[in-house]
Scaffold this motif. Sequence first.
Motif, PDB file in Angstrom:
ATOM      1  N   ASP A 144       0.859  -1.191   0.000  1.00 42.15           N
ATOM      2  CA  ASP A 144       0.000   0.000   0.000  1.00 42.15           C
ATOM      3  C   ASP A 144       0.899   1.246   0.000  1.00 42.15           C
ATOM      4  N   PRO A 145       1.487   1.580  -1.148  1.00 42.36           N
ATOM      5  CA  PRO A 145       2.460   2.684  -1.192  1.00 42.36           C
ATOM      6  C   PRO A 145       1.977   3.999  -0.597  1.00 42.36           C
ATOM      7  N   PRO A 146       0.693   4.400  -0.770  1.00 45.45           N
ATOM      8  CA  PRO A 146       0.291   5.674  -0.175  1.00 45.45           C
ATOM      9  C   PRO A 146       0.458   5.727   1.344  1.00 45.45           C
ATOM     10  N   ARG A 147       0.486   4.548   2.009  1.00 45.82           N
ATOM     11  CA  ARG A 147       0.638   4.507   3.464  1.00 45.82           C
ATOM     12  C   ARG A 147       2.090   4.352   3.893  1.00 45.82           C
ATOM     13  N   CYS A 148       3.011   4.270   2.946  1.00 46.55           N
ATOM     14  CA  CYS A 148       4.390   3.918   3.261  1.00 46.55           C
ATOM     15  C   CYS A 148       5.339   5.062   2.902  1.00 46.55           C
ATOM     16  N   PRO A 149       5.582   5.973   3.824  1.00 40.99           N
ATOM     17  CA  PRO A 149       6.453   7.108   3.517  1.00 40.99           C
ATOM     18  C   PRO A 149       7.882   6.670   3.246  1.00 40.99           C
ATOM     19  N   SER A 150       8.555   7.436   2.452  1.00 45.15           N
ATOM     20  CA  SER A 150       9.943   7.146   2.113  1.00 45.15           C
ATOM     21  C   SER A 150      10.793   7.083   3.381  1.00 45.15           C
ATOM     22  N   GLY A 151      11.635   6.073   3.468  1.00 42.22           N
ATOM     23  CA  GLY A 151      12.547   5.936   4.591  1.00 42.22           C
ATOM     24  C   GLY A 151      12.007   5.157   5.763  1.00 42.22           C
ATOM     25  N   ALA A 152      10.693   4.887   5.805  1.00 42.98           N
ATOM     26  CA  ALA A 152      10.114   4.200   6.958  1.00 42.98           C
ATOM     27  C   ALA A 152      10.650   2.779   7.097  1.00 42.98           C
ATOM     28  N   ALA A 153      10.786   2.078   5.983  1.00 44.59           N
ATOM     29  CA  ALA A 153      11.297   0.711   6.047  1.00 44.59           C
ATOM     30  C   ALA A 153      12.721   0.679   6.582  1.00 44.59           C
ATOM     31  N   ASP A 154      13.559   1.617   6.151  1.00 42.83           N
ATOM     32  CA  ASP A 154      14.933   1.671   6.641  1.00 42.83           C
ATOM     33  C   ASP A 154      14.965   1.929   8.147  1.00 42.83           C
ATOM     34  N   THR A 155      14.064   2.783   8.609  1.00 46.38           N
ATOM     35  CA  THR A 155      13.978   3.052  10.049  1.00 46.38           C
ATOM     36  C   THR A 155      13.611   1.783  10.806  1.00 46.38           C
ATOM     37  N   ILE A 156      12.651   1.042  10.307  1.00 51.41           N
ATOM     38  CA  ILE A 156      12.228  -0.205  10.956  1.00 51.41           C
ATOM     39  C   ILE A 156      13.396  -1.181  11.060  1.00 51.41           C
ATOM     40  N   LEU A 157      14.151  -1.324   9.998  1.00 57.85           N
ATOM     41  CA  LEU A 157      15.278  -2.264  10.013  1.00 57.85           C
ATOM     42  C   LEU A 157      16.351  -1.817  11.006  1.00 57.85           C
ATOM     43  N   ARG A 158      16.594  -0.535  11.092  1.00 56.63           N
ATOM     44  CA  ARG A 158      17.562  -0.031  12.081  1.00 56.63           C
ATOM     45  C   ARG A 158      17.065  -0.294  13.497  1.00 56.63           C
ATOM     46  N   GLN A 159      15.769  -0.094  13.731  1.00 55.14           N
ATOM     47  CA  GLN A 159      15.218  -0.338  15.063  1.00 55.14           C
ATOM     48  C   GLN A 159      15.357  -1.807  15.462  1.00 55.14           C
ATOM     49  N   LEU A 160      15.064  -2.706  14.542  1.00 57.90           N
ATOM     50  CA  LEU A 160      15.218  -4.132  14.839  1.00 57.90           C
ATOM     51  C   LEU A 160      16.669  -4.452  15.200  1.00 57.90           C
ATOM     52  N   GLU A 161      17.591  -3.902  14.448  1.00 54.67           N
ATOM     53  CA  GLU A 161      19.004  -4.157  14.727  1.00 54.67           C
ATOM     54  C   GLU A 161      19.414  -3.578  16.078  1.00 54.67           C
ATOM     55  N   ALA A 162      18.874  -2.405  16.433  1.00 55.46           N
ATOM     56  CA  ALA A 162      19.205  -1.788  17.717  1.00 55.46           C
ATOM     57  C   ALA A 162      18.776  -2.678  18.879  1.00 55.46           C
ATOM     58  N   PHE A 163      17.697  -3.422  18.704  1.00 55.48           N
ATOM     59  CA  PHE A 163      17.213  -4.324  19.753  1.00 55.48           C
ATOM     60  C   PHE A 163      17.792  -5.737  19.610  1.00 55.48           C
ATOM     61  N   GLY A 164      18.766  -5.897  18.746  1.00 55.98           N
ATOM     62  CA  GLY A 164      19.419  -7.184  18.602  1.00 55.98           C
ATOM     63  C   GLY A 164      18.626  -8.223  17.844  1.00 55.98           C
ATOM     64  N   LEU A 165      17.576  -7.792  17.170  1.00 59.13           N
ATOM     65  CA  LEU A 165      16.694  -8.728  16.461  1.00 59.13           C
ATOM     66  C   LEU A 165      17.190  -8.866  15.024  1.00 59.13           C
ATOM     67  N   HIS A 166      18.240  -9.639  14.859  1.00 57.85           N
ATOM     68  CA  HIS A 166      18.890  -9.806  13.562  1.00 57.85           C
ATOM     69  C   HIS A 166      18.227 -10.956  12.811  1.00 57.85           C
ATOM     70  N   TRP A 167      17.865 -10.702  11.585  1.00 54.72           N
ATOM     71  CA  TRP A 167      17.101 -11.659  10.802  1.00 54.72           C
ATOM     72  C   TRP A 167      18.023 -12.536   9.961  1.00 54.72           C
ATOM     73  N   ASP A 168      17.461 -13.628   9.485  1.00 57.60           N
ATOM     74  CA  ASP A 168      18.187 -14.564   8.621  1.00 57.60           C
ATOM     75  C   ASP A 168      17.861 -14.277   7.161  1.00 57.60           C
ATOM     76  N   GLY A 169      18.883 -14.333   6.319  1.00 59.04           N
ATOM     77  CA  GLY A 169      18.657 -14.163   4.890  1.00 59.04           C
ATOM     78  C   GLY A 169      18.298 -12.735   4.535  1.00 59.04           C
ATOM     79  N   PRO A 170      18.015 -12.497   3.266  1.00 62.41           N
ATOM     80  CA  PRO A 170      17.667 -11.143   2.829  1.00 62.41           C
ATOM     81  C   PRO A 170      16.257 -10.751   3.268  1.00 62.41           C
ATOM     82  N   VAL A 171      16.051  -9.466   3.469  1.00 58.48           N
ATOM     83  CA  VAL A 171      14.698  -8.942   3.701  1.00 58.48           C
ATOM     84  C   VAL A 171      13.886  -9.154   2.426  1.00 58.48           C
ATOM     85  N   THR A 172      12.637  -9.563   2.569  1.00 64.46           N
ATOM     86  CA  THR A 172      11.757  -9.701   1.409  1.00 64.46           C
ATOM     87  C   THR A 172      10.770  -8.541   1.393  1.00 64.46           C
TER      88      THR A 172
END
Length: 299
Positions: free
Chosen positions: A46-74
Amino acid sequence: MNAYRGRFAPTPSGPLHFGSLIAALASFLDARHRNGHWGVRIEDIDPPRCPSGAADTILRQLEAFGLHWDGPVTWQHDRDAAYAAALAHLEAKGLAYPCSCSRKQWRDYPIYPGWCRRGVREPGKPVAWRLRSDLGLRPVIWQDRLFGRQSFDPATLGDVVLKRKDGLWAYQLAVVVDDADQGISDVVRGADLLDNTPWQRQLQEALGLPVPRYLHLPLILGGDGQKLSKQNMAPALPEADAAVRPLLHRALDVLDQAPPAELAIAPVAEQLDWAIARWEPERLRAEFERRLPDDAATP
């Protein structure tokens, strides 16, 4: 499904908040405790609900809490062909149909009345595609890992939209197709999605897809009784370590894992190692909603 494969699948409509952390942390711990795979899928259909940069922020937040994922982000924006094939399959089986009706037209009904099931009511107008909830698997029965036996008749929930009038794919179809294609064995998510499961089970049955196990978590409410959400302006998760440590400890406590008080000042990796080794979803209280003190969602 013998191998555990879990996932966290946020919509990048804004940064993660404490309610998001509960879902991410629980799914992470459930996978790591079972030596399983834990992936991240960005649900950006739903692109109209997804501002630029929000996904990058989410990934940084996960990493800050040590929640490192396996494989590439889909990313769901890459998945148009898979969703189109699934919809075509449902249409061929008579389980999906085009609908010209607007919400305003059926506002006096508790659910969409199915006016277009036997033909588009207003030809020439834009159409959405809906699922025939009256023809699929009924009733839908499954064993939730927290809330126990669940039984729903999807027809009482209505014919859910699979593709919108603006051409964008809807959540129900996308999540089912993606979970199957990624081999997801266990879905851990908030209880606000509990009543979405009947539609998803119907879609899994109709498309011949495997059925994951489900663990629905208590819905986290703020001190004002409102769901912690981006729409309700829930505070964004911090990324600075000094603020992350106590908030991670608080999240473990909200998940009923009883972390020792001294763990609150421990490094993130140490807290997670403790939690992974001792993760017991059976400790979770089967509450649909969990109201927190006013300051519980901030460091």
